[in-house]
Every structure is written in C-alpha cells, then in structure tokens.
Design a protein around this motif. Structure first.
Motif, mmCIF file in Angstrom:
data_model
loop_
_atom_site.group_PDB
_atom_site.id
_atom_site.type_symbol
_atom_site.label_atom_id
_atom_site.label_comp_id
_atom_site.label_asym_id
_atom_site.label_seq_id
_atom_site.Cartn_x
_atom_site.Cartn_y
_atom_site.Cartn_z
ATOM 1 N N SER A 38 0.814 -1.222 0.000
ATOM 2 C CA SER A 38 0.000 0.000 0.000
ATOM 3 C C SER A 38 0.844 1.267 0.000
ATOM 4 C CB SER A 38 -0.933 0.011 1.220
ATOM 5 O OG SER A 38 -1.747 -1.142 1.234
ATOM 6 N N THR A 39 2.032 1.201 0.569
ATOM 7 C CA THR A 39 2.864 2.412 0.678
ATOM 8 C C THR A 39 4.015 2.454 -0.318
ATOM 9 O OG1 THR A 39 4.213 1.356 2.394
ATOM 10 C CG2 THR A 39 2.316 2.686 3.121
ATOM 11 N N HIS A 40 4.342 1.317 -0.936
ATOM 12 C CA HIS A 40 5.472 1.308 -1.871
ATOM 13 C C HIS A 40 5.100 0.792 -3.259
ATOM 14 C CE1 HIS A 40 7.461 1.403 2.098
ATOM 15 N NE2 HIS A 40 8.417 2.068 1.466
ATOM 16 N N TYR A 41 4.609 -0.448 -3.329
ATOM 17 C CA TYR A 41 4.387 -1.071 -4.641
ATOM 18 C C TYR A 41 3.300 -0.378 -5.454
ATOM 19 C CZ TYR A 41 3.010 -4.456 -8.180
ATOM 20 O OH TYR A 41 2.676 -5.041 -9.371
ATOM 21 N N PHE A 42 2.102 -0.267 -4.915
ATOM 22 C CA PHE A 42 0.990 0.287 -5.697
ATOM 23 C C PHE A 42 1.148 1.779 -6.019
ATOM 24 C CE2 PHE A 42 -1.347 -3.549 -4.157
ATOM 25 C CZ PHE A 42 -1.620 -4.077 -5.412
ATOM 26 N N PRO A 43 1.678 2.616 -5.110
ATOM 27 C CA PRO A 43 1.900 4.024 -5.490
ATOM 28 C C PRO A 43 2.850 4.174 -6.680
ATOM 29 C CG PRO A 43 1.928 3.807 -3.114
ATOM 30 C CD PRO A 43 1.889 2.418 -3.669
ATOM 31 N N LYS A 44 3.823 3.247 -6.825
ATOM 32 C CA LYS A 44 4.737 3.315 -7.970
ATOM 33 C C LYS A 44 4.116 2.689 -9.222
ATOM 34 C CE LYS A 44 9.040 3.264 -5.286
ATOM 35 N NZ LYS A 44 10.293 2.510 -4.994
ATOM 36 N N ALA A 45 3.387 1.570 -9.029
ATOM 37 C CA ALA A 45 2.823 0.853 -10.177
ATOM 38 C C ALA A 45 1.611 1.569 -10.765
ATOM 39 C CB ALA A 45 2.433 -0.564 -9.762
ATOM 40 N N ALA A 46 0.844 2.263 -9.920
ATOM 41 C CA ALA A 46 -0.368 2.969 -10.389
ATOM 42 C C ALA A 46 -0.466 4.312 -9.670
ATOM 43 C CB ALA A 46 -1.605 2.116 -10.136
ATOM 44 N N PRO A 47 0.384 5.291 -10.040
ATOM 45 C CA PRO A 47 0.451 6.569 -9.310
ATOM 46 C C PRO A 47 -0.794 7.441 -9.429
ATOM 47 C CG PRO A 47 1.811 6.624 -11.292
ATOM 48 C CD PRO A 47 1.387 5.214 -11.113
ATOM 49 N N GLU A 48 -1.679 7.099 -10.343
ATOM 50 C CA GLU A 48 -2.868 7.937 -10.548
ATOM 51 C C GLU A 48 -3.986 7.660 -9.547
ATOM 52 O OE1 GLU A 48 -3.719 4.072 -12.604
ATOM 53 O OE2 GLU A 48 -1.978 5.393 -12.380
ATOM 54 N N LEU A 49 -3.856 6.617 -8.731
ATOM 55 C CA LEU A 49 -4.936 6.233 -7.823
ATOM 56 C C LEU A 49 -4.883 7.005 -6.513
ATOM 57 C CD1 LEU A 49 -4.818 2.340 -8.279
ATOM 58 C CD2 LEU A 49 -6.379 3.956 -9.369
ATOM 59 N N PRO A 50 -6.038 7.175 -5.850
ATOM 60 C CA PRO A 50 -6.047 7.816 -4.524
ATOM 61 C C PRO A 50 -5.442 6.902 -3.474
ATOM 62 C CG PRO A 50 -8.250 7.041 -5.101
ATOM 63 C CD PRO A 50 -7.404 6.862 -6.328
ATOM 64 N N VAL A 51 -5.049 7.459 -2.326
ATOM 65 C CA VAL A 51 -4.384 6.691 -1.267
ATOM 66 C C VAL A 51 -5.260 5.548 -0.772
ATOM 67 C CG1 VAL A 51 -3.472 6.810 1.084
ATOM 68 C CG2 VAL A 51 -2.984 8.653 -0.533
ATOM 69 N N ALA A 52 -6.558 5.797 -0.610
ATOM 70 C CA ALA A 52 -7.463 4.754 -0.120
ATOM 71 C C ALA A 52 -7.453 3.532 -1.028
ATOM 72 C CB ALA A 52 -8.879 5.296 0.013
ATOM 73 N N ALA A 53 -7.321 3.773 -2.344
ATOM 74 C CA ALA A 53 -7.315 2.658 -3.295
ATOM 75 C C ALA A 53 -6.075 1.792 -3.103
ATOM 76 C CB ALA A 53 -7.370 3.192 -4.722
ATOM 77 N N TYR A 54 -4.937 2.414 -2.735
ATOM 78 C CA TYR A 54 -3.718 1.644 -2.510
ATOM 79 C C TYR A 54 -3.906 0.675 -1.343
ATOM 80 C CZ TYR A 54 -1.507 5.246 -5.423
ATOM 81 O OH TYR A 54 -1.170 6.092 -6.448
ATOM 82 N N TRP A 55 -4.554 1.150 -0.282
ATOM 83 C CA TRP A 55 -4.752 0.301 0.892
ATOM 84 C C TRP A 55 -5.762 -0.809 0.618
ATOM 85 C CZ3 TRP A 55 -1.811 -0.032 5.088
ATOM 86 C CH2 TRP A 55 -0.916 1.018 5.335
ATOM 87 N N ILE A 56 -6.773 -0.496 -0.179
ATOM 88 C CA ILE A 56 -7.750 -1.530 -0.550
ATOM 89 C C ILE A 56 -7.072 -2.613 -1.377
ATOM 90 C CG2 ILE A 56 -9.805 -2.005 -1.941
ATOM 91 C CD1 ILE A 56 -10.816 0.794 -1.116
ATOM 92 N N LYS A 57 -6.277 -2.174 -2.364
ATOM 93 C CA LYS A 57 -5.593 -3.142 -3.222
ATOM 94 C C LYS A 57 -4.509 -3.894 -2.454
ATOM 95 C CE LYS A 57 -6.463 -1.207 -7.802
ATOM 96 N NZ LYS A 57 -7.850 -1.142 -7.443
ATOM 97 N N GLY A 58 -3.839 -3.224 -1.532
ATOM 98 C CA GLY A 58 -2.830 -3.885 -0.713
ATOM 99 C C GLY A 58 -3.437 -4.985 0.146
ATOM 100 N N THR A 59 -4.591 -4.693 0.755
ATOM 101 C CA THR A 59 -5.286 -5.688 1.573
ATOM 102 C C THR A 59 -5.769 -6.846 0.720
ATOM 103 O OG1 THR A 59 -6.027 -3.942 3.090
ATOM 104 C CG2 THR A 59 -7.198 -6.046 3.178
ATOM 105 N N LEU A 60 -6.341 -6.513 -0.457
ATOM 106 C CA LEU A 60 -6.835 -7.554 -1.353
ATOM 107 C C LEU A 60 -5.696 -8.444 -1.848
ATOM 108 C CD1 LEU A 60 -9.206 -8.780 -2.887
ATOM 109 C CD2 LEU A 60 -8.821 -7.097 -4.711
#
Length: 372
Positions: A38-60
């Motif tokens: 949520s704090t490293h992989y997804f922000p780099k792989a999909a920088p256009e998403l909001p922070v909440a989306a990173y945590w949702i995808k990280g949990t999933l």
C-alpha cells in the motif's frame, strides 16, 4: 514441527473435508505485506490512484496471496487423498502453509506426485494472474502482476531441494526410488535440507552485516527450515527404530491401579510417593472395571488443604475409546496417538479388558536401551 503449528491457530474454514487453520503469525506477515504494497508497490505501479485505493488493493493482494498459499497446500492434499492419505489440517502461518498428512506416502511415485502438485498449482495460478494482468490496466493490472510474480516465486522457491520443502520431498522420492529404503531417503533429504538452511542462515547474516534488506527474513527462514529438517530427521530415526515393535513389547503389564474411593491424600501417600517418578499417573479401577486415569496434573489442580476431602472419583479423567490401543498395535501408532491427544500414557485393552499401560517415558526408556 507440525504439532506446534496447531497451537496459537484458529480454524476458519473446511475445504474438501480438511480444516483450514490460521496461525497467529499469519497476521504479522499479513500486516507487513499490506503495508508494503500500500505504501510502496501500488503508489509506484499505479500513481494515478487515490491513497485509499492503494490500501484496498494492498489488503486484497495480501488476502489473495494467502488464498494462493492455501490453494498450493490444497493441491498437495487433493493428491494425498487420491492415495487415501488423510489430512489433519492445513495451517497458514508466517512462512506460508503446511498440510499435515496423517501418514507417509505409500511409494516413491506417490511421494513425487504429492510433492510436485504444490509447485505446479503455483505456476498455474501465476499463469492465470499473468493473463489477467496483461488484459487489464492501471490498478487491476498492478494487482494481478504482483500475484503472478509472487506465485511464480512461490513455485520456484518450493522446488529448492531442502526437505521438508516440496523440492526436498521430490529429492526424497528420487532417493527412495533408487535405494528402496524410505528411512535412508528421509535422512539424506533431511540432511540436505539442513545444509540448505545453513546456507540461508549464513547468507542472511551476511546481508544483515552489510546492511542489505531481507537479511532478517532470510535468517528466520533459515532457522525455520533447519528446525523442520532436523525434526524430520529425528522422526525418521524414531520410525526406523520403532518399526515392527509392538505395544506388547514395550507396555507395562503389571498394572498398579487406584480405587476410585481413595482420597487424594491416600493416593499421593500410598501410590504417587511410593512408586516414584516413574509413575506420573495410575489407572482407576472399580471391581475390575477400568474407569479412567488420574495423573499429577489433576491432583495439582486441587488445593493441598482439600486433599483429605476429595476422592479420586472426583478428579480422574474418564476413559474414552479414542485413548486406548491394542497389544498388537505398532508402538509408533501408540506414540502418535499420545502426541495427538496430548497424553503421557494410554491404556492397552484386549477383549474389553485393561491388560497394560504404555507411556511416553516407557518408550523413551526403550529407545535408551536400544542406544538411540
């Protein structure tokens, strides 16, 4: 090893008749994976998403990773069941998962097929997630790309020939097929597993001292694999020594029994103290009928001041059919039963009559006499 994993774990589902359990350590790695993604992989792989989306995808992603691990273990279990090998449970823990087989495979071919099923299932999942990833974009593509890579890594990692990993079991199958000696194959594969684990430990230490990331995890993994390989070696040695030995060869035939009408004071003075450390528990009999067993554990649960007023009948553990064995049963089966039921001793029954008692201490003494 497998027995210890059931402590501190909770059953969450039953699939194919197999209890799926989660060890408390799973929550540690689940939190770490979720945070990292949520704090490293997804922000780099999909920088256009909001922070909440990173945590949702990280949990999933963390959840789907452990679903993948469960699928890996279920693949082992499915093939095991085809060979009529029962599975006690599947436990998900900090380093992945463990399917606890009740019996060993019947032959090298079965061992190979059971072992290889796990990595093949991980490669299959990796391929499926890869196809989904290349046909999606943005956040979903990043999610399934991660799952494709992690399942590929899981499959390759498990093929490392260090017993009791899948690759180590493949190695045991090859050695077993060549030598026709299951115990020799298990010992050799376990020794190789310990060598692999020592390499992980040394390399982990090197990474720690050089400040590289991942050193601590490699140390933990090396330690875990070393202990698992050592445990497998010891178990194989135990099986080899006790192979062909019957309960009647080891059991205590001259039963010292207690009457249920005795007070705890009388039981302690006349039996537990008189017969010493070798007797940590006694069968309870009335008119020749076996009722159960009373041990020091039950006695210690009663305050000392109440011993004169409490009878054996008030504290003994009533007998259950699942806690008995026959004289012609294998000693190894008796030992496994004691471990499974967490008992120090079990009664030996023949024609509904108590004819002996077999204890862990008695088996240990037998092994000492054998020089093992």
């Amino acid at each position: 090893m497998n027995k210890s994993l059931t402590h501190g774990s909770w059953k969450i589902a039953t699939i194919m008749g197999i209890p799926i359990r989660v060890h408390f350590s799973w929550f540690i790695v689940f939190g770490l994976i979720t945070w990292s993604l949520s704090t490293h992989y997804f922000p780099k792989a999909a920088p256009e998403l909001p922070v909440a989306a990173y945590w949702i995808k990280g949990t999933l992603a963390a959840l789907l990773l452990f679903v993948s691990v469960a699928f890996h273990e279920l693949s082992h279990s499915y093939i095991s069941q085809r060979y009529h090998i029962s599975i006690s449970s599947i436990t998900l823990f900090i380093f992945g998962g463990v399917a606890q087989l009740k019996d060993e495979p019947p032959d090298p071919k079965a061992e190979f097929r059971i072992a290889i099923a796990g990595p093949i299932s991980s490669f299959l999942l990796s391929g499926i997630f890869f196809l989904i990833a290349i046909n999606t974009a943005g956040g979903p593509s990043a999610l399934f790309s991660y799952l494709a890579r992690i399942n590929l890594i899981l499959g390759v990692f498990n093929l490392i020939p260090g017993f009791p990993m899948d690759g180590g079991r493949v190695l045991r199958a090859a050695l077993w097929s060549r030598t026709k000696d299951f115990f020799y194959a298990t010992k050799k594969a376990s020794n190789f597993g310990q060598t692999i684990a020592l390499f992980f430990l040394l390399f982990g230490l090197f990474l720690v001292f050089t400040g590289s990331s991942g050193g601590l995890w490699l140390l933990l993994l090396g330690w875990f694999l070393y202990m698992a390989a050592q445990s497998s070696y010891q178990q194989a040695t135990l099986h080899e020594v006790l192979s062909g030995i019957k309960v009647k060869d080891v059991m205590a035939r001259d039963l010292v029994t207690l009457n249920s009408s005795l007070t705890i004071d009388e039981a302690v003075d006349k039996y537990f103290l008189r017969y010493g450390y070798g007797y940590g528990g006694f069968p309870v009999m009335d008119d020749g009928k076996f009722l159960g067993i009373v041990t020091l554990k039950e006695i210690k649960d009663i305050p000392r001041k109440d011993w004169s007023g409490v009878k054996v009948s008030d504290i003994f553990v009533p007998h259950s059919k699942k806690w008995e064995i026959t004289p012609d049963s294998d000693v190894m089966r008796a030992l496994e039963l004691m471990i499974k039921e967490d008992k120090g001793r079990i009664i030996v029954m023949e024609n509904d009559k108590a004819v002996g008692l077999i204890t862990r201490n008695g088996i240990a003494r037998y092994l000492q006499i054998k020089g093992k």
